[in-house]
Design a protein around this motif. Structure first.
Motif, PDB file in Angstrom:
ATOM      1  N   LYS A   1       0.831  -1.198   0.000  1.00 28.11           N
ATOM      2  CA  LYS A   1       0.000   0.000   0.000  1.00 28.11           C
ATOM      3  C   LYS A   1       0.873   1.257   0.000  1.00 28.11           C
ATOM      4  O   LYS A   1       0.543   2.247  -0.653  1.00 28.11           O
ATOM      5  CB  LYS A   1      -0.938  -0.008   1.217  1.00 28.11           C
ATOM      6  CG  LYS A   1      -1.865   1.178   1.287  1.00 28.11           C
ATOM      7  CD  LYS A   1      -2.854   1.200   0.151  1.00 28.11           C
ATOM      8  CE  LYS A   1      -3.829   2.364   0.306  1.00 28.11           C
ATOM      9  NZ  LYS A   1      -4.687   2.495  -0.873  1.00 28.11           N
TER      10      LYS A   1
ATOM     11  N   GLU B   1       2.015   2.001  -3.475  1.00 28.92           N
ATOM     12  CA  GLU B   1       0.886   2.578  -4.206  1.00 28.92           C
ATOM     13  C   GLU B   1       0.725   4.057  -3.849  1.00 28.92           C
ATOM     14  O   GLU B   1       0.525   4.898  -4.723  1.00 28.92           O
ATOM     15  CB  GLU B   1      -0.391   1.809  -3.889  1.00 28.92           C
ATOM     16  CG  GLU B   1      -1.609   2.351  -4.602  1.00 28.92           C
ATOM     17  CD  GLU B   1      -2.884   1.599  -4.289  1.00 28.92           C
ATOM     18  OE1 GLU B   1      -3.849   1.797  -5.026  1.00 28.92           O
ATOM     19  OE2 GLU B   1      -2.920   0.834  -3.303  1.00 28.92           O
TER      20      GLU B   1
ATOM     21  N   GLU C   1      -0.911   1.331 -12.321  1.00 33.16           N
ATOM     22  CA  GLU C   1      -1.858   0.339 -12.841  1.00 33.16           C
ATOM     23  C   GLU C   1      -1.273  -1.069 -12.747  1.00 33.16           C
ATOM     24  O   GLU C   1      -1.937  -1.996 -12.284  1.00 33.16           O
ATOM     25  CB  GLU C   1      -2.202   0.675 -14.294  1.00 33.16           C
ATOM     26  CG  GLU C   1      -3.216  -0.252 -14.914  1.00 33.16           C
ATOM     27  CD  GLU C   1      -3.518   0.142 -16.349  1.00 33.16           C
ATOM     28  OE1 GLU C   1      -3.492  -0.749 -17.211  1.00 33.16           O
ATOM     29  OE2 GLU C   1      -3.789   1.333 -16.594  1.00 33.16           O
TER      30      GLU C   1
ATOM     31  N   TRP D   1       1.092  -2.067 -10.754  1.00 33.20           N
ATOM     32  CA  TRP D   1       1.239  -2.403  -9.330  1.00 33.20           C
ATOM     33  C   TRP D   1      -0.082  -2.913  -8.764  1.00 33.20           C
ATOM     34  O   TRP D   1      -0.123  -3.906  -8.057  1.00 33.20           O
ATOM     35  CB  TRP D   1       1.732  -1.179  -8.566  1.00 33.20           C
ATOM     36  CG  TRP D   1       2.034  -1.467  -7.131  1.00 33.20           C
ATOM     37  CD1 TRP D   1       1.254  -1.155  -6.054  1.00 33.20           C
ATOM     38  CD2 TRP D   1       3.170  -2.140  -6.607  1.00 33.20           C
ATOM     39  NE1 TRP D   1       1.851  -1.579  -4.900  1.00 33.20           N
ATOM     40  CE2 TRP D   1       3.032  -2.194  -5.212  1.00 33.20           C
ATOM     41  CE3 TRP D   1       4.303  -2.700  -7.187  1.00 33.20           C
ATOM     42  CZ2 TRP D   1       3.970  -2.785  -4.385  1.00 33.20           C
ATOM     43  CZ3 TRP D   1       5.245  -3.285  -6.368  1.00 33.20           C
ATOM     44  CH2 TRP D   1       5.084  -3.331  -4.991  1.00 33.20           C
ATOM     45  N   ARG D   2      -1.150  -2.209  -9.090  1.00 28.73           N
ATOM     46  CA  ARG D   2      -2.470  -2.609  -8.584  1.00 28.73           C
ATOM     47  C   ARG D   2      -2.903  -3.958  -9.149  1.00 28.73           C
ATOM     48  O   ARG D   2      -3.538  -4.745  -8.452  1.00 28.73           O
ATOM     49  CB  ARG D   2      -3.507  -1.549  -8.919  1.00 28.73           C
ATOM     50  CG  ARG D   2      -3.360  -0.303  -8.060  1.00 28.73           C
ATOM     51  CD  ARG D   2      -4.350   0.765  -8.462  1.00 28.73           C
ATOM     52  NE  ARG D   2      -4.287   1.899  -7.535  1.00 28.73           N
ATOM     53  CZ  ARG D   2      -4.741   3.109  -7.831  1.00 28.73           C
ATOM     54  NH1 ARG D   2      -5.288   3.349  -9.011  1.00 28.73           N
ATOM     55  NH2 ARG D   2      -4.644   4.071  -6.941  1.00 28.73           N
TER      56      ARG D   2
END
Length: 123
Positions: free
Chosen positions: A22, A25, A114, A116-117
């Motif tokens: 997180k 991110e 994007e 990473w997610r």
């Protein structure tokens, strides 16, 4: 005054308990936010704000370089090179008042965010 201090304490504690996934991110999102602010400052011809926001982006990217794990091999080396190039673009954007270079960095970080997610289970 006290409410502001309480809020800042909450934010610091909230970040401290986030997962490493997180946090990455959040760093990617920070670069995007700071670049948008720098672009606005260029449009507004506000040199002081432009420098401030570009420096914030550079600081975040520097942190991303710092947390790379060299034991991950080629991907870590690739990201280090990519991040360093983004810092160069930000520096050039700052010197030249070039919003297109900010856009280029933002596009890279949108792609990284994007990816990473898609590859982590960050909620």
């Amino acid at each position: 005054m006290h409410a502001s201090m309480a809020y800042n304490s909450y934010i610091e504690n909230n970040v401290a308990i986030e997962s490493p996934y997180k946090l990455i991110e959040m760093l990617y999102e920070g670069v995007l936010r700071f670049n948008a602010q720098a672009k606005k400052a260029i449009k507004d011809e506000n040199c002081e704000k432009k420098v401030y926001w570009v420096n914030r982006s550079v600081a975040v990217i520097t942190e991303l370089i710092t947390v790379l794990d060299p034991s991950q091999g080629d991907i870590a080396a690739y990201l280090e090179g990519l991040y360093n190039y983004q810092i160069k673009l930000l520096t050039d954007a700052n010197i030249e008042n070039d919003a297109t270079k900010l856009d280029e960095v933002s596009q890279v970080f949108k792609g990284l965010l994007e990816a990473w997610r898609e590859n982590t289970d960050v909620a």
